[in-house]
Design an enzyme around this catalytic site. Structure first.
Site, PDB file in Angstrom:
ATOM      1  N   LYS A 154      61.391  25.396  73.952  1.00  0.00           N
ATOM      2  CA  LYS A 154      61.544  26.885  75.144  1.00  0.00           C
ATOM      3  C   LYS A 154      61.131  28.220  74.281  1.00  0.00           C
ATOM      4  CE  LYS A 154      65.067  24.777  77.006  1.00  0.00           C
ATOM      5  NZ  LYS A 154      65.648  25.234  78.087  1.00  0.00           N
ATOM      6  N   ASP A 178      59.109  26.281  78.778  1.00  0.00           N
ATOM      7  CA  ASP A 178      60.844  26.843  79.573  1.00  0.00           C
ATOM      8  C   ASP A 178      61.268  28.104  78.575  1.00  0.00           C
ATOM      9  OD1 ASP A 178      62.915  27.249  81.026  1.00  0.00           O
ATOM     10  OD2 ASP A 178      63.827  25.500  80.434  1.00  0.00           O
ATOM     11  N   GLU A 205      58.061  26.729  82.791  1.00  0.00           N
ATOM     12  CA  GLU A 205      59.709  27.344  84.114  1.00  0.00           C
ATOM     13  C   GLU A 205      60.325  28.283  84.052  1.00  0.00           C
ATOM     14  OE1 GLU A 205      62.135  23.334  82.516  1.00  0.00           O
ATOM     15  OE2 GLU A 205      63.518  24.758  83.691  1.00  0.00           O
ATOM     16  N   ASP A 230      64.249  27.294  87.833  1.00  0.00           N
ATOM     17  CA  ASP A 230      65.004  26.686  87.504  1.00  0.00           C
ATOM     18  C   ASP A 230      66.068  27.731  87.292  1.00  0.00           C
ATOM     19  OD1 ASP A 230      67.254  25.344  86.545  1.00  0.00           O
ATOM     20  OD2 ASP A 230      66.380  25.215  84.323  1.00  0.00           O
ATOM     21  N   LYS A 252      68.718  19.757  89.100  1.00  0.00           N
ATOM     22  CA  LYS A 252      69.078  19.190  87.773  1.00  0.00           C
ATOM     23  C   LYS A 252      70.689  18.875  88.792  1.00  0.00           C
ATOM     24  CE  LYS A 252      67.623  22.372  84.514  1.00  0.00           C
ATOM     25  NZ  LYS A 252      67.996  23.304  83.402  1.00  0.00           N
TER      26      LYS A 252
HETATM   27 MG    MG Z   1      65.436  25.245  82.731  1.00  0.00          MG
END
Ligand code: MG
Length: 346
Positions: A154, A178, A205, A230, A252
């Protein structure tokens, strides 16, 4: 008659989960069960506060569901269309019904869901996510995850370069990055992505805020790494626009309203030549296992949301040397554990 039950459940996380837009140490869930003819299917809605659904919104949605007009769960498409038409939005609670319904029909048909979708039971190398922290702490975690083939990092902070250098000090593993919309200037984002391309990063991402469409189109035309949407891509209807803004999408279940639409998103994105990633929220082994049934469709797997759960109420896919492995049992192939609040009501 198809019978619906549900219970609220608080998923406790072992570690505080921090991204560029917030932090938390638990996640509200609603667990659902659909029963018919002696079979019970399980589902789950995971509702991280950032996405607008809550335990209360999920419960009132479920109270509005009336399945008495359906003779059998095998009317899957009609049932899920009915559920989707009940109210706009509410993707996670809709997913909880979709997952439970698929578990139920898989059990009725006696086949695991990957077979229902016409897919093989692949062992899936999942990434392990390292959420935001001090660079040294993130590197310490990276060093500990020896079993995993990929680490997902992240980013979206002032210290992104420092974080990557710290992690590169302890491991040479391929990294997924991400940014969670955390970069705001397109030129700076491009410079940084060019640097990441030299650091063994596989893709990035959601680099920019989702409303910065023009900047995203500019970036995708220049990026040396695949860019994956995303937050910008929720449902099937978002893919047309996403195909001009990203090289791929992160599907997702909690965004897509469940397996049925996720499968359609995957085949649509593939037809458009896009890359596919399967991701998750903080979830139990129920929703993670559900997503894993579509694993053979994806280029990259990021199904690790259950690994940080301190009180997972299900047993599902096994983790073997960084790979998710299906049980081969009918439906999802999961089992509720004794402390699962649905055990005595379903
Ligand atoms: Mg993500």
């Amino acid at each position: 008659m198809i019978k619906l039950n549900w219970k609220s459940f608080t998923l406790r996380l072992r570690h505080v989960f921090r991204i560029s837009r917030g932090a938390r140490d638990n996640c509200p869930l609603v667990l659902t069960a659909l029963s018919f003819g002696g079979y019970t299917g399980y589902g789950e809605a995971s509702m991280p506060p950032l996405y607008g659904e809550s335990e209360q919104s999920a419960r009132s949605f479920l109270e509005s569901v009336d399945l008495s007009g359906f003779e059998t769960p095998l009317e899957t498409s009609s049932i899920l269309q009915y559920v989707d038409d009940l109210a706009p939005g509410n993707p996670a609670v809709k997913a909880s019904l979709d997952i439970a319904l698929h578990d139920l029909i898989g059990k009725m048909l006696g086949i695991p869901l990957y077979q229902y979708f016409g897919l093989p039971a692949r062992r899936l190398p999942t990434a392990m996510t390292i959420s935001l922290d001090e660079p040294e702490e993130m590197a310490r975690k990276a060093e500990g995850y020896t079993d995993f083939s990929f680490l997902k990092i992240k980013l979206g902070t002032e210290r992104d370069r420092e974080i990557i250098l710290a992690i590169r000090g302890v491991t040479g593993k391929p990294l997924f990055v991400d940014a969670n919309q955390g970069w705001t200037e397109r030129e700076a984002a491009l410079d940084f992505i060019c640097w990441l391309a030299e650091q063994g990063v596989v893709f990035v991402e959601q680099p920019l805020p989702k409303d910065k469409r023009e900047d995203q189109a500019w970036l995708v035309a220049r990026s040396p790494l695949p860019l994956i949407g995303d937050e910008s891509v929720q449902r099937l209807s978002d893919i047309r626009e996403a195909s001009s803004l990203f090289h791929g999408i992160n599907i997702k279940l909690m965004k897509s309203t469940g397996l049925r639409e996720a499968f359609r998103m995957a085949t649509t994105a593939r037809a458009l030549g896009m890359k596919l990633m399967l991701g998750c929220m903080s979830e139990t082994s129920c929703a993670i296992t559900a997503a894993a049934h579509l694993g053979a469709l994806a280029d990259w797997i990021d199904l690790d949301g259950h690994l940080d759960a301190a009180n997972d109420p299900f047993r599902g896919v096994r983790l073997e040397e960084g790979h998710l492995v299906h049980t081969g049992l009918p439906g999802l192939g999961i089992e509720p554990l004794p402390e699962n609040p649905l055990v005595n009501v379903a």
